[in-house]
Motif scaffolding. Structure first.
Motif, PDB file in Angstrom:
ATOM      1  N   SER A   1       0.848  -1.183   0.000  1.00  0.00           N
ATOM      2  CA  SER A   1       0.000   0.000   0.000  1.00  0.00           C
ATOM      3  C   SER A   1       0.886   1.236   0.000  1.00  0.00           C
ATOM      4  O   SER A   1       1.805   1.338   0.818  1.00  0.00           O
TER       5      SER A   1
ATOM      6  N   SER B   1      -3.623   0.815  -9.044  1.00  0.00           N
ATOM      7  CA  SER B   1      -4.108  -0.180  -8.078  1.00  0.00           C
ATOM      8  C   SER B   1      -4.600  -1.415  -8.819  1.00  0.00           C
ATOM      9  O   SER B   1      -5.482  -1.341  -9.679  1.00  0.00           O
TER      10      SER B   1
ATOM     11  N   LYS C   1      -0.727  -7.570  -4.623  1.00  0.00           N
ATOM     12  CA  LYS C   1      -1.827  -6.602  -4.689  1.00  0.00           C
ATOM     13  C   LYS C   1      -1.306  -5.220  -4.315  1.00  0.00           C
ATOM     14  O   LYS C   1      -0.825  -5.011  -3.200  1.00  0.00           O
TER      15      LYS C   1
ATOM     16  N   THR D   1      -2.110  -1.300  -3.752  1.00  0.00           N
ATOM     17  CA  THR D   1      -3.138  -0.294  -3.520  1.00  0.00           C
ATOM     18  C   THR D   1      -2.467   1.067  -3.459  1.00  0.00           C
ATOM     19  O   THR D   1      -1.545   1.264  -2.656  1.00  0.00           O
TER      20      THR D   1
ATOM     21  N   ASN E   1      -3.198   4.832  -2.659  1.00  0.00           N
ATOM     22  CA  ASN E   1      -4.182   5.690  -2.006  1.00  0.00           C
ATOM     23  C   ASN E   1      -4.000   7.151  -2.398  1.00  0.00           C
ATOM     24  O   ASN E   1      -2.868   7.615  -2.539  1.00  0.00           O
TER      25      ASN E   1
END
Lengths: 114, 116
Positions: free
Chosen positions: A12, A87, A109, A111, A113
């Motif tokens: 992330s 993303s 994965k 992500t 933001n």
């Protein structure tokens, strides 16, 4: 045996950060091909890049760059100045010359933001 | 239509139903593939066809039956499935297969299958 390891399950970051996705592969073949695919939430696997084992030249495509190092059996993927649209789940894959079987890692994965 | 298309995009079926997944490629390719993507598992190759001939069956249970009537179309016929067969089924195509050459595989959007 052929194997692809993506050790990072999830990453992330905040928009505009740089991020590197790791890929380590195993193969006994001298002729092989490495790939990166992107899988957004829609599900489709989008082809990003392909490299063969005889070409260790790094590649840059816009904000994307790839670092292929045979000495460490790695094919890492860097996104510069990440954006929310980046993303997705990213897959590294390996296929050896003359084979039909594309072997995938488990995916990372990412992500991003806002 | 461009690229690789798959229908339906979503499918819910009971264990006693019979259904079929369809894949069509508009890339002029001759090799087509079925993959299964389960939660938390790597993508698994199921079947490979080259010029309509099956060249790979990766130990897939017989309740999955592929059909390739021509180089542009690939079907996966499903019958008496189990709940553990619930997954995203992805179709792919590549130029063709011959010894020593590897062509890039291009994927469709997948069919999300749920078996109740």
């Amino acid at each position: 045996a052929q194997k692809v390891t993506q050790a990072q399950t999830e990453i992330s970051v905040v928009e505009k950060e740089d991020v590197t996705l790791d890929c380590v592969y195993e193969t006994r073949d001298t002729t092989y091909y490495l790939f990166w695919y992107k899988q957004p939430p829609s599900g489709e696997l989008v082809f990003l890049i392909r490299r063969n084992s005889f070409d260790e030249q790094n590649e840059i495509s816009g904000r994307y760059s790839w670092n292929f190092q045979k000495s460490t059996s790695s094919f890492n993927f860097t996104i510069t100045a990440s954006q929310v649209v980046d993303s997705a789940v990213y897959f590294c894959a390996l296929i050896w010359g003359g084979s039909e079987k594309l072997v995938f890692g488990k995916g990372t994965k990412l992500t991003v933001n806002p | 239509e461009t690229g690789v298309t798959q229908t339906p995009r979503h499918l819910v079926m009971g264990m006693t139903n019979k259904k079929s997944l369809k894949c069509e490629q508009h890339l002029g390719h001759n090799a087509m593939y079925w993959y299964k993507q389960s939660a938390k598992k790597p993508l698994e190759l199921m079947f490979v066809y080259n010029f309509k001939e099956q060249t790979e069956n990766n130990s897939v249970p017989s309740r999955f039956s592929p059909e390739c009537p021509n180089s542009s179309h690939l079907f996966l016929h499903l019958h008496t499935l189990q709940p553990e067969d619930s997954a995203l089924y992805l179709c792919a195509s590549s130029q063709d297969l011959w010894r020593g050459a590897v062509d890039t595989q291009y994927f469709g959007p997948g069919t999300r299958l749920t078996v109740l």
